[in-house]
Design an enzyme around this catalytic site. Structure first.
Site, PDB file in Angstrom:
ATOM      1  N   ASP A  39       0.818  -1.221   0.000  1.00 55.56           N
ATOM      2  CA  ASP A  39       0.000   0.000   0.000  1.00 55.56           C
ATOM      3  C   ASP A  39       0.849   1.266   0.000  1.00 55.56           C
ATOM      4  OD1 ASP A  39       0.767  -0.478   2.629  1.00 55.56           O
ATOM      5  OD2 ASP A  39      -1.096   0.292   3.483  1.00 55.56           O
ATOM      6  N   LEU A 128      -4.684  -6.225  13.396  1.00 51.98           N
ATOM      7  CA  LEU A 128      -6.048  -5.936  12.921  1.00 51.98           C
ATOM      8  C   LEU A 128      -6.333  -4.434  12.890  1.00 51.98           C
ATOM      9  CD1 LEU A 128      -8.061  -8.753  14.721  1.00 51.98           C
ATOM     10  CD2 LEU A 128      -6.926  -8.778  12.502  1.00 51.98           C
ATOM     11  N   SER A 129      -5.268  -3.653  13.026  1.00 51.82           N
ATOM     12  CA  SER A 129      -5.331  -2.197  12.823  1.00 51.82           C
ATOM     13  C   SER A 129      -6.193  -1.472  13.838  1.00 51.82           C
ATOM     14  CB  SER A 129      -5.785  -1.872  11.397  1.00 51.82           C
ATOM     15  OG  SER A 129      -4.858  -2.372  10.472  1.00 51.82           O
ATOM     16  N   SER A 131      -4.996   0.762  15.679  1.00 53.99           N
ATOM     17  CA  SER A 131      -4.554   2.164  15.614  1.00 53.99           C
ATOM     18  C   SER A 131      -5.334   2.928  14.550  1.00 53.99           C
ATOM     19  CB  SER A 131      -3.047   2.244  15.331  1.00 53.99           C
ATOM     20  OG  SER A 131      -2.718   1.617  14.111  1.00 53.99           O
ATOM     21  N   GLU A 163      -0.508   8.688  11.947  1.00 52.18           N
ATOM     22  CA  GLU A 163       0.421   7.581  12.174  1.00 52.18           C
ATOM     23  C   GLU A 163       1.850   8.009  11.829  1.00 52.18           C
ATOM     24  OE1 GLU A 163       0.140   3.181  13.032  1.00 52.18           O
ATOM     25  OE2 GLU A 163      -1.558   4.387  12.399  1.00 52.18           O
ATOM     26  N   ASP A 175      -5.069   0.517   5.915  1.00 49.77           N
ATOM     27  CA  ASP A 175      -5.773   0.248   7.170  1.00 49.77           C
ATOM     28  C   ASP A 175      -6.867   1.279   7.415  1.00 49.77           C
ATOM     29  OD1 ASP A 175      -3.877  -1.696   7.349  1.00 49.77           O
ATOM     30  OD2 ASP A 175      -2.809  -0.818   9.043  1.00 49.77           O
ATOM     31  N   TYR A 225       9.632  -2.385  10.079  1.00 46.82           N
ATOM     32  CA  TYR A 225       8.717  -1.837   9.063  1.00 46.82           C
ATOM     33  C   TYR A 225       9.381  -0.676   8.343  1.00 46.82           C
ATOM     34  CZ  TYR A 225       4.333  -0.022   7.106  1.00 46.82           C
ATOM     35  OH  TYR A 225       3.349   0.405   6.251  1.00 46.82           O
TER      36      TYR A 225
END
Length: 394
Positions: A39, A128-129, A131, A163, A175, A225
């Site tokens: 993404d 599962l996001s 945030s 984020e 997300d 990441y």
């Protein structure tokens, strides 16, 4: 259906503020069927909102500039002045909220005080996001309470920027987009470059998507990441230097990548190879869904895991074990690590009438190998963020 989450949140609000909330909002987590780590590379992804939520109980206070937010599950609270400058704080959960507020706060803003209690059924650290649900849920609340007239797309972008700026994770848009744009029983094929999107029916024909939580989260998630993003950017520079006529990363081919392998280095080569193959897998998966070819969808999931493990190198021993053992079971069409990596969940496509047998077998094997009790999440594909308007019983 949501009362087990909503009612305790309301009760906590009453206990904290001695008042009834005026609004209830539900902001969902998400799964990603396929399309991991693409993404932020002009790729396609195939996410969906799920029936795990953050519930916000909210009251607007016109007589004060103070906003008090209570994180019920963490037993923490934070108060800030809506007219003052906001900066990152030590409570990471609050940074997602402050990161959103900082983008909407302007000299002419007419924000006033608020009281908010939130609670969640989205498992923390499971990929599962939670945030994104927190960021976008708060942006949605501000939009509704203060009539900001922000588009759904802008809410997703605001969440992503929060984020980046306050949490320090250079995430893509997927997300947040899934949390905002989700539809019940639909998966979203999202073009992460243009944000154009299509919905596909999530008809799995007697199969279910189950999440197996490894219950590990290795500490290098954020650093790993961001390192992967640097690896990819290095590879992209070499590609565009040699092929400047290509407009989007996804339009590069593997032969093009091969010609620049020495220049970009073996690490960046592996990362970009995974991404180019994964972008193609997303298109194939959307086609498989539209044609009802669930077997092929499962095979693509397992291919993705192999790429994430060996090319993008964001898996871990626990997730590799879970996927390897799961795909050996009868009734399993495919499995892969889901999310940023280094722990969290696997997503598994399993025949419904064999699901309990598979869960029992894999739980036993995982416990024996790692002495960890695996958690299992049954998820349904659901709507995106919304205000809950049904009558609820407290």
């Amino acid at each position: 259906m949501h009362e087990q989450l909503i009612n305790p949140t309301i009760q906590k609000f009453k206990a904290e503020f001695n008042a009834e909330p005026e609004h209830i909002f539900l902001s969902p987590g998400r799964i990603n069927i396929i399309g991991e780590h693409v993404d932020y590379s002009d790729g396609f992804v195939l996410p969906a909102a799920i029936d795990k939520y953050i519930c916000f109980a909210v009251r607007k206070l016109s007589q004060t500039n103070l906003c008090t937010i209570v994180a019920k599950d963490l037993e923490e609270e934070y108060t800030f002045d809506v007219t003052g400058e906001v900066k990152p704080v030590k409570q990471m959960w609050m940074n997602y909220i402050l990161g959103v507020f900082s983008q909407l706060q302007k000299p002419e803003s007419f924000f006033c005080g608020m009281e908010i209690v939130f609670s969640s059924t989205i498992p923390m650290g499971a990929g599962l996001s939670s945030s994104a649900a927190l960021e976008c849920g708060f942006a949605y609340i501000l939009n509704e309470l203060f009539d900001l007239r922000i588009s759904k797309k802008d809410i997703a972008v605001i969440g992503q920027n929060a984020e980046h700026s306050f949490a320090g994770v250079q995430c893509g848009i997927m997300d947040q987009f899934a949390s905002v744009f989700g539809k019940e029983n639909k998966v979203i094929m999202l073009d992460c470059n243009s944000l154009e999107h299509l919905y596909f029916d999530a008809d799995l024909q007697g199969y279910s998507l189950l999440l197996f939580d490894s219950c590990v989260k290795h500490s290098h998630l954020t650093s790993g990441y961001n390192e992967r993003r640097k690896d990819v950017e290095q590879g992209k520079k070499a590609l565009w230097k040699n092929f400047p006529e290509i407009e989007k990363f996804r339009d590069f081919t593997v032969p093009m990548l091969d010609t620049t392998k020495e220049e970009m280095g073996s690490i960046s080569y592996k990362r970009c190879l995974y991404l180019l193959k994964e972008i193609q897998r997303v298109e194939l998966a959307a086609k498989a869904l539209s044609e009802g070819n669930i077997q092929y969808l499962g095979a693509l999931l397992t291919e993705t895991h192999a790429g994430l493990s060996t090319e993008f190198e964001v898996s871990c021993n626990e997730l590799d074990f879970l996927v390897e053992k799961t795909v050996q079971q009868k009734g399993v069409l495919g499995a892969r690590i889901m999310g940023g990596g280094f722990g969290g969940c696997s997503i598994n496509l399993i025949q419904e009438d064999r699901a309990e047998e598979v869960i029992r077998t894999i739980s036993e094997k995982y416990l024996k190998e790692f002495n960890i009790q695996m958690k299992v999440y049954h998820v349904k594909i659901s709507d995106g963020i919304k205000e809950y308007t049904n009558e609820y019983i407290v």
